[in-house]
Design a protein around this motif. Structure first.
Motif, PDB file in Angstrom:
ATOM      1  N   ALA A 123      -7.168 -15.141   4.311  1.00  0.00           N
ATOM      2  CA  ALA A 123      -5.730 -15.186   4.035  1.00  0.00           C
ATOM      3  C   ALA A 123      -5.789 -14.519   2.333  1.00  0.00           C
ATOM      4  O   ALA A 123      -6.496 -14.581   1.731  1.00  0.00           O
ATOM      5  CB  ALA A 123      -4.897 -16.442   4.120  1.00  0.00           C
ATOM      6  N   VAL A 124      -4.393 -14.439   2.059  1.00  0.00           N
ATOM      7  CA  VAL A 124      -4.465 -13.994   0.586  1.00  0.00           C
ATOM      8  C   VAL A 124      -4.577 -14.695  -0.452  1.00  0.00           C
ATOM      9  O   VAL A 124      -5.284 -14.472  -1.340  1.00  0.00           O
ATOM     10  CB  VAL A 124      -2.911 -13.097   0.702  1.00  0.00           C
ATOM     11  N   ARG A 125      -4.141 -15.941  -0.254  1.00  0.00           N
ATOM     12  CA  ARG A 125      -4.404 -16.951  -1.334  1.00  0.00           C
ATOM     13  C   ARG A 125      -6.024 -17.179  -1.579  1.00  0.00           C
ATOM     14  O   ARG A 125      -6.194 -16.733  -3.059  1.00  0.00           O
ATOM     15  CB  ARG A 125      -4.037 -18.294  -0.770  1.00  0.00           C
ATOM     16  N   PRO A 126      -7.053 -17.362  -0.885  1.00  0.00           N
ATOM     17  CA  PRO A 126      -8.657 -17.216  -1.241  1.00  0.00           C
ATOM     18  C   PRO A 126      -8.968 -15.880  -1.910  1.00  0.00           C
ATOM     19  O   PRO A 126      -9.646 -16.101  -2.702  1.00  0.00           O
ATOM     20  CB  PRO A 126      -9.068 -17.719  -0.035  1.00  0.00           C
ATOM     21  N   TRP A 127      -8.235 -14.974  -1.234  1.00  0.00           N
ATOM     22  CA  TRP A 127      -8.601 -13.622  -1.896  1.00  0.00           C
ATOM     23  C   TRP A 127      -8.274 -13.516  -3.347  1.00  0.00           C
ATOM     24  O   TRP A 127      -9.009 -12.843  -4.025  1.00  0.00           O
ATOM     25  CB  TRP A 127      -7.624 -12.501  -0.844  1.00  0.00           C
ATOM     26  N   LEU A 128      -7.085 -13.989  -3.768  1.00  0.00           N
ATOM     27  CA  LEU A 128      -6.785 -14.054  -5.012  1.00  0.00           C
ATOM     28  C   LEU A 128      -7.438 -15.039  -5.938  1.00  0.00           C
ATOM     29  O   LEU A 128      -7.931 -14.479  -7.071  1.00  0.00           O
ATOM     30  CB  LEU A 128      -5.362 -14.287  -5.154  1.00  0.00           C
ATOM     31  N   TYR A 129      -7.803 -15.987  -5.371  1.00  0.00           N
ATOM     32  CA  TYR A 129      -8.817 -16.807  -6.207  1.00  0.00           C
ATOM     33  C   TYR A 129     -10.334 -16.298  -6.387  1.00  0.00           C
ATOM     34  O   TYR A 129     -10.843 -16.697  -7.364  1.00  0.00           O
ATOM     35  CB  TYR A 129      -9.154 -18.318  -5.431  1.00  0.00           C
ATOM     36  N   GLY A 130     -10.638 -15.289  -5.467  1.00  0.00           N
ATOM     37  CA  GLY A 130     -11.746 -14.773  -5.555  1.00  0.00           C
ATOM     38  C   GLY A 130     -11.859 -13.830  -6.637  1.00  0.00           C
ATOM     39  O   GLY A 130     -12.642 -13.828  -7.596  1.00  0.00           O
ATOM     40  N   PHE A 131     -10.813 -13.216  -6.907  1.00  0.00           N
ATOM     41  CA  PHE A 131     -10.704 -12.410  -8.178  1.00  0.00           C
ATOM     42  C   PHE A 131     -10.517 -13.122  -9.359  1.00  0.00           C
ATOM     43  O   PHE A 131     -11.137 -12.953 -10.549  1.00  0.00           O
ATOM     44  CB  PHE A 131      -9.198 -11.557  -8.088  1.00  0.00           C
ATOM     45  N   ARG A 149       0.842  -1.257  -0.003  1.00  0.00           N
ATOM     46  CA  ARG A 149      -0.008  -0.162   0.026  1.00  0.00           C
ATOM     47  C   ARG A 149       0.940   1.263   0.133  1.00  0.00           C
ATOM     48  O   ARG A 149       0.446   2.328  -0.573  1.00  0.00           O
ATOM     49  CB  ARG A 149      -0.877  -0.175   1.170  1.00  0.00           C
ATOM     50  N   ARG A 150       2.112   0.945   0.558  1.00  0.00           N
ATOM     51  CA  ARG A 150       2.998   2.418   0.600  1.00  0.00           C
ATOM     52  C   ARG A 150       4.071   2.143  -0.356  1.00  0.00           C
ATOM     53  O   ARG A 150       4.490   3.288  -0.960  1.00  0.00           O
ATOM     54  CB  ARG A 150       3.570   2.379   2.075  1.00  0.00           C
ATOM     55  N   ALA A 160      -6.326  -6.783 -10.815  1.00  0.00           N
ATOM     56  CA  ALA A 160      -7.772  -6.322  -9.959  1.00  0.00           C
ATOM     57  C   ALA A 160      -7.204  -6.533  -8.636  1.00  0.00           C
ATOM     58  O   ALA A 160      -7.763  -5.555  -7.675  1.00  0.00           O
ATOM     59  CB  ALA A 160      -8.641  -7.295 -10.445  1.00  0.00           C
ATOM     60  N   ALA A 161      -6.531  -7.409  -8.165  1.00  0.00           N
ATOM     61  CA  ALA A 161      -6.329  -7.579  -6.665  1.00  0.00           C
ATOM     62  C   ALA A 161      -5.199  -6.347  -6.516  1.00  0.00           C
ATOM     63  O   ALA A 161      -5.559  -5.475  -5.331  1.00  0.00           O
ATOM     64  CB  ALA A 161      -5.274  -8.812  -6.499  1.00  0.00           C
ATOM     65  N   PHE A 162      -4.478  -6.042  -7.226  1.00  0.00           N
ATOM     66  CA  PHE A 162      -3.358  -4.734  -6.964  1.00  0.00           C
ATOM     67  C   PHE A 162      -4.236  -3.665  -6.684  1.00  0.00           C
ATOM     68  O   PHE A 162      -4.096  -2.764  -5.628  1.00  0.00           O
ATOM     69  CB  PHE A 162      -2.474  -4.661  -8.088  1.00  0.00           C
ATOM     70  N   ARG A 163      -5.204  -3.459  -7.724  1.00  0.00           N
ATOM     71  CA  ARG A 163      -5.986  -2.314  -7.449  1.00  0.00           C
ATOM     72  C   ARG A 163      -6.986  -2.138  -6.069  1.00  0.00           C
ATOM     73  O   ARG A 163      -7.366  -1.100  -5.683  1.00  0.00           O
ATOM     74  CB  ARG A 163      -7.043  -2.101  -8.779  1.00  0.00           C
ATOM     75  N   LYS A 164      -7.126  -3.400  -5.833  1.00  0.00           N
ATOM     76  CA  LYS A 164      -8.002  -3.391  -4.560  1.00  0.00           C
ATOM     77  C   LYS A 164      -7.252  -3.661  -3.208  1.00  0.00           C
ATOM     78  O   LYS A 164      -8.021  -4.065  -2.085  1.00  0.00           O
ATOM     79  CB  LYS A 164      -9.219  -4.707  -4.660  1.00  0.00           C
ATOM     80  N   ARG A 165      -6.132  -3.691  -3.121  1.00  0.00           N
ATOM     81  CA  ARG A 165      -5.266  -4.190  -2.102  1.00  0.00           C
ATOM     82  C   ARG A 165      -5.508  -3.225  -0.851  1.00  0.00           C
ATOM     83  O   ARG A 165      -5.535  -3.741   0.045  1.00  0.00           O
ATOM     84  CB  ARG A 165      -3.602  -4.117  -2.424  1.00  0.00           C
ATOM     85  N   GLU A 166      -5.994  -2.450  -0.893  1.00  0.00           N
ATOM     86  CA  GLU A 166      -6.438  -1.307   0.016  1.00  0.00           C
ATOM     87  C   GLU A 166      -7.549  -1.892   0.786  1.00  0.00           C
ATOM     88  O   GLU A 166      -7.761  -1.629   2.011  1.00  0.00           O
ATOM     89  CB  GLU A 166      -6.659   0.010  -0.216  1.00  0.00           C
TER      90      GLU A 166
END
Length: 205
Positions: A81-89, A27-28, A67-73
């Motif tokens: 966790a991050v893994r299922p978050w990515l599979y959501g995209f 984010r930073r 898409a994940a990068f744009r929504k990282r905030e």
């Protein structure tokens, strides 16, 4: 870790920065998100390839990470966790290309009689779990007939190798819904395949 931070200062015993901390750092310092990409690009590409074909995977994998990068905030480690978050995209991308997936399953169903079609099928992540190779055409037909929600749960579990909890996070559905959908779909597929377990070694738990 500061008092106001929502992300724990996590690292494995070798000192590797955790996924959650990397997203926070990105984010930073946006280039840190490249480390998330490096960790998961092969998994996401393979999953998209099995669902939509290798050419589509080449084209669409970048869309998932963009898409994940744009929504990282918006990533909240308290929700998963991050893994299922990515599979959501990845699921969102597949939904936009649902017709392509259905065409692939229909083609697999039509070509099920040929050995070459079996050998080169991009659905082999599921189909090679079928004990009877001759059942592949019936399995393709049953996958084609599933609702989008049931198919997504099944293939995230079988192709993505996500746990029930990860599937729930990826699809933003209750944990119990994952188990009930998988149990229902597996019973249906077993019946269609004459009792063959469509996910050899899988569990309905």
């Amino acid at each position: 870790m500061t008092a106001n931070s929502t992300v724990p200062d996590l690292a494995d015993p070798r000192g590797t920065v955790s996924d959650e901390v990397l997203v926070e750092l990105s984010r930073r310092t946006p280039e840190r998100f490249g480390e998330i990409y490096d960790r998961y690009v092969s998994d996401i590409h393979a999953y998209l390839g099995r669902r939509l074909g290798p050419q589509a995977a080449d084209d669409l994998t970048a869309e998932v990470f963009l898409a994940a990068f744009r929504k990282r905030e918006t990533f909240d480690p308290r929700r998963g966790a991050v893994r299922p978050w990515l599979y959501g995209f990845a699921g969102n991308v597949i939904a936009l290309h649902r017709r392509a997936e259905l065409r692939r399953l229909a083609a697999l169903q039509r070509s099920a009689g040929g050995d070459d079609a079996w050998e080169h099928s991009h659905e082999d992540g599921v189909l090679t779990r079928v004990d009877a190779v001759s059942a592949q055409g019936r399995l393709a037909a049953e996958l084609l007939a599933l609702s989008d929600g049931d198919r997504d749960v099944l293939l995230l579990s079988a192709l993505g190798e996500l746990s029930h909890e990860e599937v729930a996070k990826a699809l933003d559905i209750p944990y119990g819904t994952v188990g009930s959908r998988l149990s229902r779909v597996r019973r249906k597929l077993r019946a269609a395949l004459g009792g063959v377990n469509p996910l050899r070694g899988g569990s309905d738990e």
